[in-house]
Design an enzyme around this catalytic site. Structure first.
Site, PDB file in Angstrom:
ATOM      1  N   GLY A  13       0.828  -1.246  -0.037  1.00 26.49           N
ATOM      2  CA  GLY A  13       0.131  -0.079  -0.026  1.00 26.49           C
ATOM      3  C   GLY A  13       0.765   1.310  -0.050  1.00 26.49           C
ATOM      4  CB  SER A  15       0.378   3.670  -4.430  1.00 30.45           C
ATOM      5  OG  SER A  15      -0.945   3.379  -3.759  1.00 30.45           O
ATOM      6  NE  ARG A  16      -5.129   5.758  -1.549  1.00 26.68           N
ATOM      7  CZ  ARG A  16      -5.872   4.952  -2.118  1.00 26.68           C
ATOM      8  NH1 ARG A  16      -5.854   4.988  -3.420  1.00 26.68           N
ATOM      9  NH2 ARG A  16      -6.826   4.368  -1.456  1.00 26.68           N
ATOM     10  CB  SER A 142      -7.354   0.260  12.652  1.00 26.78           C
ATOM     11  OG  SER A 142      -8.365   1.221  12.996  1.00 26.78           O
ATOM     12  CG  ASN A 149     -15.813   2.879  14.338  1.00 26.02           C
ATOM     13  OD1 ASN A 149     -16.396   3.512  15.037  1.00 26.02           O
ATOM     14  ND2 ASN A 149     -15.454   3.206  13.019  1.00 26.02           N
ATOM     15  CE1 TYR A 155      -9.811  -0.661   7.798  1.00 23.13           C
ATOM     16  CE2 TYR A 155     -10.470   0.078   9.990  1.00 23.13           C
ATOM     17  CZ  TYR A 155      -9.523  -0.214   9.006  1.00 23.13           C
ATOM     18  OH  TYR A 155      -8.459   0.955   8.953  1.00 23.13           O
ATOM     19  CB  ALA A 156     -13.969  -4.335  13.914  1.00 20.61           C
ATOM     20  CB  ALA A 157     -13.532  -9.118  11.841  1.00 24.05           C
ATOM     21  CE  LYS A 159      -6.830  -2.333   9.181  1.00 20.76           C
ATOM     22  NZ  LYS A 159      -5.454  -2.348   8.259  1.00 20.76           N
ATOM     23  CB  ILE A 188      -3.663   8.888   9.872  1.00 16.75           C
ATOM     24  CG1 ILE A 188      -3.490   8.001  11.064  1.00 16.75           C
ATOM     25  CG2 ILE A 188      -2.348   9.412   9.340  1.00 16.75           C
ATOM     26  CD1 ILE A 188      -2.749   8.783  12.299  1.00 16.75           C
TER      27      ILE A 188
HETATM   28  P1  NAI Z   1      -5.254   4.680   1.619  1.00 13.94           P
HETATM   29  O1  NAI Z   1      -6.652   4.207   1.290  1.00 13.94           O
HETATM   30  O2  NAI Z   1      -4.798   6.336   1.426  1.00 13.94           O
HETATM   31  O3  NAI Z   1      -4.193   3.934   1.103  1.00 13.94           O
HETATM   32  C1  NAI Z   1      -4.389   2.284   1.141  1.00 13.94           C
HETATM   33  C2  NAI Z   1      -3.086   1.633   0.279  1.00 13.94           C
HETATM   34  O4  NAI Z   1      -3.509   0.276  -0.180  1.00 13.94           O
HETATM   35  C3  NAI Z   1      -2.996   2.273  -1.303  1.00 13.94           C
HETATM   36  O5  NAI Z   1      -1.598   2.517  -1.640  1.00 13.94           O
HETATM   37  C4  NAI Z   1      -3.650   1.198  -1.942  1.00 13.94           C
HETATM   38  O6  NAI Z   1      -3.118   1.084  -3.260  1.00 13.94           O
HETATM   39  C5  NAI Z   1      -3.380   0.204  -1.382  1.00 13.94           C
HETATM   40  N1  NAI Z   1      -4.369  -1.069  -1.615  1.00 13.94           N
HETATM   41  C6  NAI Z   1      -5.517  -1.074  -1.419  1.00 13.94           C
HETATM   42  N2  NAI Z   1      -6.155  -2.276  -1.788  1.00 13.94           N
HETATM   43  C7  NAI Z   1      -4.968  -2.848  -2.524  1.00 13.94           C
HETATM   44  C8  NAI Z   1      -5.187  -4.350  -2.972  1.00 13.94           C
HETATM   45  N3  NAI Z   1      -5.972  -4.844  -3.443  1.00 13.94           N
HETATM   46  N4  NAI Z   1      -3.845  -4.412  -3.602  1.00 13.94           N
HETATM   47  C9  NAI Z   1      -2.847  -3.670  -3.443  1.00 13.94           C
HETATM   48  N5  NAI Z   1      -2.958  -2.695  -2.741  1.00 13.94           N
HETATM   49  C10 NAI Z   1      -3.936  -2.133  -2.294  1.00 13.94           C
HETATM   50  O7  NAI Z   1      -5.024   4.213   3.278  1.00 13.94           O
HETATM   51  P2  NAI Z   1      -4.185   4.876   4.419  1.00 13.94           P
HETATM   52  O8  NAI Z   1      -5.164   5.596   5.206  1.00 13.94           O
HETATM   53  O9  NAI Z   1      -3.062   5.084   3.910  1.00 13.94           O
HETATM   54  O10 NAI Z   1      -4.124   3.474   5.370  1.00 13.94           O
HETATM   55  C11 NAI Z   1      -3.172   2.844   5.304  1.00 13.94           C
HETATM   56  C12 NAI Z   1      -3.476   1.492   6.372  1.00 13.94           C
HETATM   57  O11 NAI Z   1      -3.600   2.222   7.656  1.00 13.94           O
HETATM   58  C13 NAI Z   1      -4.590   0.808   6.150  1.00 13.94           C
HETATM   59  O12 NAI Z   1      -4.113  -0.711   6.523  1.00 13.94           O
HETATM   60  C14 NAI Z   1      -5.739   1.277   7.044  1.00 13.94           C
HETATM   61  O13 NAI Z   1      -6.657   0.339   7.366  1.00 13.94           O
HETATM   62  C15 NAI Z   1      -4.779   1.654   8.164  1.00 13.94           C
HETATM   63  N6  NAI Z   1      -5.421   2.775   9.028  1.00 13.94           N
HETATM   64  C16 NAI Z   1      -5.501   4.063   8.601  1.00 13.94           C
HETATM   65  C17 NAI Z   1      -6.333   5.044   9.534  1.00 13.94           C
HETATM   66  C18 NAI Z   1      -6.407   6.406   8.771  1.00 13.94           C
HETATM   67  O14 NAI Z   1      -7.067   7.115   9.408  1.00 13.94           O
HETATM   68  N7  NAI Z   1      -6.191   6.740   7.620  1.00 13.94           N
HETATM   69  C19 NAI Z   1      -6.558   4.663  10.763  1.00 13.94           C
HETATM   70  C20 NAI Z   1      -6.311   3.289  11.362  1.00 13.94           C
HETATM   71  C21 NAI Z   1      -5.767   2.374   9.948  1.00 13.94           C
END
Ligand code: NAI
Length: 247
Positions: A13, A15-16, A142, A149, A155-157, A159, A188
């Site tokens: 993940g 990419s962003r 998370s 939540n 998602y909770a399961a 995580k 975040i």
């Molecule tokens: P985001 O949605 O901005 O980025 C998710 C990343 O995962 C992207 O790079 C996307 O390409 C990749 N991804 C998603 N599905 C994919 C797949 N099938 N194959 C390959 N790559 C895939 O998410 P964010 O906010 O950066 O979150 C990152 C992690 O942190 C996640 O696991 C999220 O659950 C966790 N998290 C985020 C929180 C937040 O507030 N942003 C809070 C708690 C946990």
């Protein structure tokens, strides 16, 4: 540090959002970073940013929801680089809905990307890390996995499952010099939270002891610590980075 001595870190993940920040931080700490996500061109943009800052790495497009491509990608990285020292399972998705309306597909998809992919990558790196008698597994869960939540049963399961899996890996792999820990972010600022309304986010921030949302770099700091030599006696832990939400 010469190229041959660089530790190799794979970040899913990347990419962003949080994954991008983690990859950039591990690169600036001297790792060769392997960036994984679905979108090759976005990965290449992150790789260019890393290279512009003097870092080194490579990008691998892969759909983590597809176990066969994920296993093939892991095998190819291990054979090309010879080893993986640090694994960060960060990729995640949500498909929210209250339990009465949550479809089997939404449940399965969230479990596949968040939990099954974590299992597959951990299994894939275990042998190489055992051989090197050194490894760092860091799984991004998370706070939702810790306290639940509404609207996020899937998602909770997933995580919470990551937490149990990580503690198990800590116990199975510790004798080989491998640590396994969880970072559990709160709110975040990323694309994932941008999907929520700004009023809800502002309201959530007001209730936090630190009165603000977190930045992706603040999760990257925690990951950098757990990936470091200094964290060698820390394993099986959940480090919440959440502005005090769960305390
Ligand atoms: P985001 O949605 O901005 O980025 C998710 C990343 O995962 C992207 O790079 C996307 O390409 C990749 N991804 C998603 N599905 C994919 C797949 N099938 N194959 C390959 N790559 C895939 O998410 P964010 O906010 O950066 O979150 C990152 C992690 O942190 C996640 O696991 C999220 O659950 C966790 N998290 C985020 C929180 C937040 O507030 N942003 C809070 C708690 C946990």
């Amino acid at each position: 540090m010469g190229n041959n001595e660089r530790r190799v870190a794979l970040v899913t993940g990347a990419s962003r959002g949080i994954g991008r920040a983690i990859a950039k931080r591990l690169a600036s700490d001297g790792h060769h970073v392997v960036l994984v996500a679905r979108d090759q061109s976005r990965l290449d943009e992150v790789l260019s940013e890393i290279e512009a800052d003097g870092g080194v790495g490579e990008s691998r497009a892969c759909d983590l929801g597809d176990p066969a491509s994920l296993e093939a990608m892991m095998e190819s990285v291990l054979s090309d680089r010879g080893r993986l020292d640090v694994l960060v399972n960060n990729a995640g998705i949500n498909r929210d809905g209250l339990i009465l309306r949550m479809s089997d597909e939404d449940f399965d998809e969230v479990l596949a990307v968040n939990l099954r992919a974590t299992f597959i990558t951990c299994r894939a790196v275990a042998r190489s890390m055992m051989r090197g008698r050194w490894g760092r597994i860091i799984n991004i869960s998370s706070v939702t996995g810790l306290v639940g939540n509404p609207g996020q049963a899937n998602y909770a399961a997933a995580k919470a499952g990551m937490v149990g899996m990580t503690k198990t890996l800590a116990k199975e792999l510790g004798s080989k010099g491998i640590t396994a820990n969880v970072v559990a972010p709160g709110f975040i600022e990323t694309d994932m939270t941008e999907a929520m309304s700004s009023e809800i986010l502002a309201e959530a921030a007001k209730r936090l002891p630190l009165r603000r949302l977190g930045r992706p770099e603040e999760i990257a700091h925690a990951v950098a610590y757990l990936a470091s030599e200094d964290a060698g006696y820390v394993t099986g832990q959940v480090l919440t980075v959440d502005g005090g939400m769960v305390c």
